[in-house]
Design a protein around this motif. Sequence first.
Motif, PDB file in Angstrom:
ATOM      1  N   MET A   1       0.840  -1.075   0.048  1.00  7.53           N
ATOM      2  CA  MET A   1      -0.071   0.055  -0.258  1.00  7.53           C
ATOM      3  C   MET A   1       0.818   1.124   0.048  1.00  7.53           C
ATOM      4  O   MET A   1       1.866   1.049   0.574  1.00  7.53           O
ATOM      5  CB  MET A   1      -0.875   0.074   1.313  1.00  7.53           C
ATOM      6  N   ALA A  50     -10.704  -3.794  -3.303  1.00 12.98           N
ATOM      7  CA  ALA A  50      -9.177  -4.104  -2.453  1.00 12.98           C
ATOM      8  C   ALA A  50      -9.343  -5.493  -1.924  1.00 12.98           C
ATOM      9  O   ALA A  50      -8.038  -6.074  -2.054  1.00 12.98           O
ATOM     10  CB  ALA A  50      -8.675  -3.262  -1.750  1.00 12.98           C
ATOM     11  N   VAL A  62      -5.110  -1.226  -7.381  1.00 11.84           N
ATOM     12  CA  VAL A  62      -6.137  -0.235  -7.089  1.00 11.84           C
ATOM     13  C   VAL A  62      -5.756   1.221  -7.011  1.00 11.84           C
ATOM     14  O   VAL A  62      -5.040   1.435  -6.063  1.00 11.84           O
ATOM     15  CB  VAL A  62      -7.038  -0.782  -5.825  1.00 11.84           C
ATOM     16  N   THR A  97      -3.438  -7.438  -3.228  1.00 14.27           N
ATOM     17  CA  THR A  97      -3.746  -6.132  -3.937  1.00 14.27           C
ATOM     18  C   THR A  97      -2.864  -4.934  -3.563  1.00 14.27           C
ATOM     19  O   THR A  97      -2.085  -4.959  -2.411  1.00 14.27           O
ATOM     20  CB  THR A  97      -5.109  -5.819  -3.228  1.00 14.27           C
ATOM     21  N   LEU A  99      -2.513  -1.330  -3.092  1.00 17.50           N
ATOM     22  CA  LEU A  99      -3.634  -0.133  -2.862  1.00 17.50           C
ATOM     23  C   LEU A  99      -2.779   1.188  -2.905  1.00 17.50           C
ATOM     24  O   LEU A  99      -2.101   1.267  -1.934  1.00 17.50           O
ATOM     25  CB  LEU A  99      -4.522  -0.355  -1.753  1.00 17.50           C
TER      26      LEU A  99
END
Length: 328
Positions: A1, A50, A62, A97, A99
Amino acid sequence: MYICFGTESYRMNEFAERLVAAVAEPEHRDMAIVRFDTAEHSLDVILEEAETMPFLVPSKLVLVRDSVVFGSAKESAKTEHRPERLLEYMRRPFETTVLVFMVPHDKLDERKKTSKAAKQDGIVVNFSPLGPDELLQWISGRAAKQGRTLDRPAAEELIRRAGTEMGALSAETDKLCLHAGEGGTVTAAAVAELVPAGVEQSVFKLTEEIASLRTDKAIALYHDLLRRREEPIKLTALLVRQFRSMLYVKELGKQGYSPQQMAGQLGMHPYGVKVTADQAKAFSIERLTALLGGLAELDYEMKTGRVDKTLGLELWLLRTGSGAGMKV
């Protein structure tokens, strides 16, 4: 992230494109890349995506454009965000994911728990404008990656003509490299020949001619701008902005501000602050104040029809040649 913030959109978008390339092959990107905007989509919708397993690809990216969750913009009435939901996700991000929140502001809103948590987790990436030397090195480095040599004078001339926006600089650098050929050298003369000066850059040059009392060159440059169908009122406004920037830089310099601090205070690129400070050395504060007063009067006369716009600005330029640009 990642939480990306800063006003250098070119570098931020370049970072996002590198993530796109790392996450999925071109033929799979429709399934692997998802884009949101917190002005239109709630955090619940974003995080639901997500936390959904990717389809037919090992991982997904994402990308979220944001000015509300980590920035200081006001939340839209039609979109409700629950920051506690994001804080929970930040503690246990989904493994498949990536993000990314992209915040196009010069700083995060540090009053918010989301911003504090992101900084504490070390997931914040700053994309503030490059400093003057960094920007020059970046231009030379882009040319070097293409097998060309572009030295500092050429890079400085390119910035003078194209400005500091990195998207424009990258396009012009690539064009110059193509012209130089494999193993070639991009010179300042080639930049001057191949890169047309933008309006703002021409106005910057105009103030240099005023400072040096080169009235003939100032008038010639003004006539060139008129041939390009630039409006005298617009040119007057740009002159006002440039002289006002010089005045602010001189005042802030007296107060001990660094160039980087000035850039943040004035909303200018650090390289712009540097060249403005250099240019301001040719003017005293009193002379800048007088020039701004004269331009304000000219602007009023042009807008009220008391003077012909084209002739009015030309007469003002002629008057500055009588000594109004001298340092006192």
